[in-house]
Design a protein around this motif. Structure first.
Motif, mmCIF file in Angstrom:
data_model
loop_
_atom_site.group_PDB
_atom_site.id
_atom_site.type_symbol
_atom_site.label_atom_id
_atom_site.label_comp_id
_atom_site.label_asym_id
_atom_site.label_seq_id
_atom_site.Cartn_x
_atom_site.Cartn_y
_atom_site.Cartn_z
ATOM 1 N N LEU A 264 -5.859 -2.625 -5.973
ATOM 2 C CA LEU A 264 -4.782 -1.727 -6.194
ATOM 3 C C LEU A 264 -4.851 -1.370 -7.794
ATOM 4 O O LEU A 264 -4.932 -2.531 -8.574
ATOM 5 C CB LEU A 264 -3.584 -2.415 -5.552
ATOM 6 C CG LEU A 264 -3.279 -1.994 -4.170
ATOM 7 C CD1 LEU A 264 -4.202 -2.966 -3.086
ATOM 8 C CD2 LEU A 264 -1.692 -2.635 -3.650
ATOM 9 N N GLN A 268 0.351 0.630 -7.932
ATOM 10 C CA GLN A 268 0.108 1.450 -6.529
ATOM 11 C C GLN A 268 0.509 0.556 -5.345
ATOM 12 O O GLN A 268 0.669 -0.646 -5.482
ATOM 13 C CB GLN A 268 -1.560 1.401 -6.306
ATOM 14 C CG GLN A 268 -2.160 2.102 -5.253
ATOM 15 C CD GLN A 268 -3.600 2.243 -5.194
ATOM 16 O OE1 GLN A 268 -4.522 1.563 -5.904
ATOM 17 N NE2 GLN A 268 -3.991 3.249 -4.131
ATOM 18 N N GLU A 402 2.023 -3.922 -2.639
ATOM 19 C CA GLU A 402 2.151 -3.109 -3.781
ATOM 20 C C GLU A 402 1.567 -4.132 -5.040
ATOM 21 O O GLU A 402 1.868 -5.219 -4.997
ATOM 22 C CB GLU A 402 3.745 -3.024 -3.871
ATOM 23 C CG GLU A 402 4.197 -2.244 -5.260
ATOM 24 C CD GLU A 402 5.714 -1.919 -5.135
ATOM 25 O OE1 GLU A 402 5.961 -1.414 -6.105
ATOM 26 O OE2 GLU A 402 6.348 -2.387 -4.362
#
Length: 547
Positions: A264, A268, A402
């Motif tokens: 990630l 993001q 996340e």
């Protein structure tokens, strides 16, 4: 113990929360990363597991028992024949096989007898005969007592004070007799060596019989003027001990990595599908343990493993009392009034049996945990949220992950394992009489021990000795800290009798890595062993950064 679970503060490196694995009929809610997996600070007790009882033989000779229950006087009238003697194929010695236990062999383990039965005669000798041979109450071998006592394979010296004098014939064998028997100059035992070194000697090496006279013995078929006895009763008393395994569920911990996700970028957020293979019914059975599930299969397997350990520790028995027991341990060579240091022998040897049992329980737990963890290993794969996945042998969970940092992070899916603290404790005890006849079996609580001894033990002095030794065994139980603890207390109703202290509880300190006490756990009875095991939690996984 508090019913409320305390939660420890989040660790320095937070682990995202465990993802629930729903059934196929229940839609899975999104799971957001960023929260932490909490550790259970308070160990919570689960349903305790009761093991099959342990039978500890008191090792009493047949001469201690009343004749109506299978006892047989050790000292017989002169000229009386005693059959039941046989050769041990391992040490080559002459062994009496009418006792409840096979006897200790100098080759290791128990005697293993072969060949035709031999009948020996009680008496003080005569022309062509030698007196002074006696039955050793410890090893059940035939030993010469006309000189210095020889070493016994059961430890110490032969113990023949309770035996009558047996005579052996000298010379060459006639019809119905067997020659080749010699006296070992090192152990004073009778061995079938034909005058050559052979057979394991308790004094070390092989029997030394070169300077011995030649002895002959008569087979029971040729000498005894009655048919061989069928179904000979073998009376014995057993201390029957009951154990409990108290199990406490402790901390949740991250286990091994089972799947990886895409890296990630900073800030993001992605949504993906996590697919977990359903476990088969066979894996469900293999994943059951006595720690957290206690299925019939797990309980049976566990008790069988402990029982097998008893066979390896104490040797296979040559008799069968059809016990539903884990351990058939030989508790002592000194029960009864025959041993000069009986009370010390009894207490120490029963604690040795308990220590063997505790080690066997720990080993059985390890085997079951290892098997369960293999069966509980999760098989997980990750798919994108846009892909259409149709499967009947997997469960699906939608996961939103996340990256809240300014760095690229790699995420993975880890299985969760749980700490389990298993505490083995001695909680109860009884005394059982067995002789091979199911209708004669008697099991009594301690406060009725006197009644049982009056029924099955012939000598009043023997009864008192046994009663005192049973009390010693249960008042000096060595716990997990090697301290002597008592399981019994005086009976307030019957003066002179004892009962199990049903209110007795012991504590175990669960400690942190730095040695500080994390929690004090309580279990019934006397704690013999405590062990910490880690079990994978089926269907429990977490998303976390890969370090």
């Amino acid at each position: 113990m508090s019913d409320q679970t305390q939660v420890a503060p989040a660790p320095a490196a937070p682990i995202p929360a465990a993802m629930p694995v729903p059934t196929a009929a229940t839609p899975a809610p999104p799971v957001l990363s960023g929260t932490t997996v909490t550790l259970v600070a308070t160990a919570e007790e689960s349903v305790p597991f009761r093991l099959n009882p342990a039978f500890i033989s008191l090792g009493l000779p047949r001469s201690a028992f009343a004749t109506q229950v299978g006892g047989e006087p050790a000292v017989q009238a002169a000229g009386t024949l005693q059959d039941g003697w046989r050769q041990c194929r391992r040490c080559l010695g002459m062994v009496f096989t009418r006792e409840a236990t096979p006897g200790r062999c100098s080759a290791g383990g128990d005697h293993q007898t072969v060949g035709l039965g031999v009948a020996l005669q009680f008496g003080e000798g005569g022309d062509g005969m030698e007196a002074g041979w006696r039955h050793c109450a410890k090893c059940h071998g035939l030993a010469f007592t006309g000189g210095a006592p020889g070493p016994c394979p059961a430890g110490g010296q032969h113990e023949a004070a309770g035996s009558g004098s047996l005579v052996l014939r000298l010379g060459t064998p006639a019809r119905g007799q067997q020659g080749g028997w010699r006296r070992c100059s090192k152990c004073q035992g009778l061995a079938l060596t034909n005058g050559r070194p052979g057979g394991a000697c308790p004094a070390g090496g092989m029997h030394e019989t070169a300077g011995s006279q030649a002895y002959v013995v008569g087979t029971a078929q040729a000498v005894v003027a009655r048919p061989p006895r069928q179904g000979v009763l073998k009376p014995q008393l057993f201390l029957v001990e009951h154990y409990q395994l108290s199990n406490f569920s402790g901390a949740l911990l991250r286990d091994q990595l089972v799947a990886t996700m895409q890296a990630l970028l900073p800030r993001q957020k992605i949504t993906c599908r996590v697919l977990t293979r359903r476990r088969t019914s066979q894996e469900e059975k293999q994943g059951s343990t006595v720690i957290d599930a206690q299925s019939t299969e797990a309980s049976t397997s566990f008790n069988n493993q402990v029982k097998e350990a008893s066979r390896q520790a104490f040797g296979s028995e040559e008799y069968d009392y059809a016990m539903q027991a884990n351990f058939n341990g030989k508790g002592s060579m000194g029960f009864g009034k025959a041993s000069a240091k009986a009370r010390l022998d009894v207490s120490g040897s029963t604690n040795t049996v308990r220590n063997e049992l505790a080690s066997s329980v720990d080993s059985a737990l390890d085997n079951q945990v290892n098997q369960a963890n293999q069966a509980r290993q999760e098989s997980v794969r990750v798919a994108s949220s846009e892909s259409k996945v149709e499967t009947t042998n997997e469960t699906e969970t939608i996961v939103v992950t996340e990256n809240p940092t300014d760095q690229v992070l790699n995420f993975g899916i880890y299985q969760i394992k749980q700490e389990h603290i298993s505490i083995l404790s001695l909680v109860d005890a009884e005394v059982t009489f067995l002789n091979g006849d199911p209708t004669a079996t008697r099991r009594v609580p301690l406060f009725r021990l006197g009644e049982l001894l009056n029924e099955v033990i012939a000598d009043p002095e023997e009864r008192e000795a046994i009663r005192a030794q049973v009390r010693d065994c249960l008042s000096s139980v060595r716990d997990n800290n090697d301290r002597a603890q008592s399981l019994i207390q005086d009976d307030p109703v019957q003066p002179g009798s004892v009962i199990i202290n049903k209110r007795l509880r012991s504590t175990y300190e669960l400690r942190n890595a730095d040695g500080s006490v994390r929690q004090v756990l309580s279990a019934p009875g006397i704690i013999l062993r405590a062990a910490t095991k880690h079990l994978k939690k089926p269907g429990a996984t977490v998303v976390a950064t890969i370090q």
